[in-house]
Motif scaffolding. Sequence first.
Motif, PDB file in Angstrom:
ATOM      1  N   ARG A 449       0.814  -1.212   0.000  1.00 30.50           N
ATOM      2  CA  ARG A 449       0.000   0.000   0.000  1.00 30.50           C
ATOM      3  C   ARG A 449       0.853   1.270   0.000  1.00 30.50           C
ATOM      4  NH1 ARG A 449      -2.757  -0.978   4.134  1.00 30.50           N
ATOM      5  NH2 ARG A 449      -4.479  -1.985   3.036  1.00 30.50           N
ATOM      6  N   ALA A 450       1.891   1.292   0.840  1.00 35.36           N
ATOM      7  CA  ALA A 450       2.722   2.503   0.947  1.00 35.36           C
ATOM      8  C   ALA A 450       3.425   2.809  -0.374  1.00 35.36           C
ATOM      9  CB  ALA A 450       3.746   2.327   2.065  1.00 35.36           C
ATOM     10  N   HIS A 452       2.304   1.969  -3.414  1.00 31.87           N
ATOM     11  CA  HIS A 452       1.286   2.438  -4.347  1.00 31.87           C
ATOM     12  C   HIS A 452       0.916   3.899  -4.067  1.00 31.87           C
ATOM     13  CE1 HIS A 452       0.435  -1.133  -6.675  1.00 31.87           C
ATOM     14  NE2 HIS A 452       0.333  -1.878  -5.567  1.00 31.87           N
ATOM     15  N   GLU A 453       0.827   4.257  -2.784  1.00 32.16           N
ATOM     16  CA  GLU A 453       0.500   5.641  -2.426  1.00 32.16           C
ATOM     17  C   GLU A 453       1.611   6.599  -2.871  1.00 32.16           C
ATOM     18  OE1 GLU A 453      -0.142   5.473   1.741  1.00 32.16           O
ATOM     19  OE2 GLU A 453      -2.179   4.644   1.577  1.00 32.16           O
ATOM     20  N   HIS A 454       2.862   6.149  -2.739  1.00 36.95           N
ATOM     21  CA  HIS A 454       3.992   6.956  -3.196  1.00 36.95           C
ATOM     22  C   HIS A 454       3.907   7.198  -4.701  1.00 36.95           C
ATOM     23  CE1 HIS A 454       8.056   7.496  -4.866  1.00 36.95           C
ATOM     24  NE2 HIS A 454       8.325   8.176  -3.750  1.00 36.95           N
ATOM     25  N   ALA A 456       1.296   7.007  -6.600  1.00 36.24           N
ATOM     26  CA  ALA A 456       0.093   7.747  -6.978  1.00 36.24           C
ATOM     27  C   ALA A 456       0.304   9.253  -6.914  1.00 36.24           C
ATOM     28  CB  ALA A 456      -1.073   7.338  -6.073  1.00 36.24           C
ATOM     29  N   LYS A 457       1.261   9.691  -6.114  1.00 37.35           N
ATOM     30  CA  LYS A 457       1.548  11.127  -5.984  1.00 37.35           C
ATOM     31  C   LYS A 457       2.527  11.606  -7.057  1.00 37.35           C
ATOM     32  CE  LYS A 457       0.690  11.049  -1.013  1.00 37.35           C
ATOM     33  NZ  LYS A 457       1.280  11.209   0.337  1.00 37.35           N
TER      34      LYS A 457
END
Length: 529
Positions: A449-450, A452-454, A456-457
Amino acid sequence: MPPTLASLVQHSALKLTVRAGADRLDAPVRWAHASELADPVPYMEGGELLLVTATNLDAENPEAMRRYVRRLAGAGVVGLGFAVGVNYDDVPQALIDAAEEGGLPLLEVPRRTPFLAIAKAVSSAIAADQYRAVTAGFEAQRELTKAALAGDGPGELLCRLATHVDGWAALYDASGAVVAVAPEWAARRAARLTPDVERLRERPAPASVVVGDTDDRVELQSLGTGRRVRGALAVGTGAALGTAERYAVHSAVALLTLTTARSRSLQGAEQRLGAAVLRMLLAGRPDHARAVAGDLYGGLLDAPFRLLIAEASTPSATASLGEAMEAAAFRTGEALLSVDEGERLVVLAADGGAAVAACAAYAQAQEAREARPAREPATAEEEAQVVVGLSAPVGPIAVSAAYKQAEQALSVARRRGRALVEHEELAAGSVLPLLADDAVRAFADGMLRALHEHDAKGRGDLVASLRAWLAHHGQWDAAAADLGVHRHTLRYRMRRVEEILGRSLDDPDVRMELWLALKATGSPATPEP
């Protein structure tokens, strides 16, 4: 044979004379009845010889007599007896012509022959026919009972039944398969009735149905004392069964039902013995198991066999599978060790045998039903789906390992929504399909998750870079070339992965977990352009 008009005419004491319908005297007579009503039809059942003196008839009126005869013939009256010397000295010609025209036999009854004498003659003939039928039925029952007690299987019983009904007979098991047939020439005819037997099986026992075609008339009778049908008997004849033949069929049904019930009791004892043999095999004591198994299961332990575990939400579903496998093993003479544990069934069956093939066919049929669009609500039996795990072929010394294999295959079958999974599929296939479990997906999503969040930004393609690096076994140049970046850029990204996850990529366990997580989530191998 019941009495006929011809036999009454030939009765020397009655002195009857045929005045019309001489070509129809072979009609059987169910009863003789006297009536002076102008219209006795409402009180007729069909098959009667009607006796009249014409007290209330206009017997010389041609039109009245035609209507009268038509009414009698339409009601199934087989003959008309007209007494002379009472109201008419002779049979009126109008009645004779009407009887000839209407196809109704007309008998002249002399004054000295009372109607009571005719009724007694008919009654005596009917009683004698019934006595002959009952006697023949009891004789058939004795012969069928001897055949059933001989212990040679149902073949001899069916052979004697076929002789008594002058036709053929076949026995079916609970699955609708033919177990035995007599004579042998009827085997193909009996096989064509399997769909009818399957439909009969859906009805509570006892049940029967008549099936007819251009070849013969077949009567199907279910076997069983409870609501569950244990088999079926088919009897094929050229015409409807007579009284004696029906006695024979009912006797056969009773004997075969008792044989089936006795077989069920024996099967209960065999299952208890089988459970003991299975416990010994699981405990690693094959020699003790072989000694206890004796001739009953000994042959099964002499060659490679499979262990399967079947589960369902209701015991009836596993029982249905067990019956299909038992029927297949019975037809080929295979030994089968089956232990019914309610909602779980454990079976030892010969590798490559008919029972294992029947299990596979049962599973295929279940999956085919599930794949069809639902046009109507499923039955309770269809909703109670069976899930089966099948081990690899083993010998007596490896039953414990086979049990574990079947458990593992059963677990995979549950997760994949399959009716049957063989352990050999797991060993020969890829581990990746096992990652489809929801719990594994949740773990993988949480682990990545972490990253993917990175991404996504818009601050890098860490997930795709990690996948390429792992796919190339940590080779920097090959992975960088695959991504289209410089190797220093890839090194920087891998350091960022370690920082974000807080875990070292030098740890092989970490690399393995990350690779499986990428596989489970289906993350793309390269970044989007």
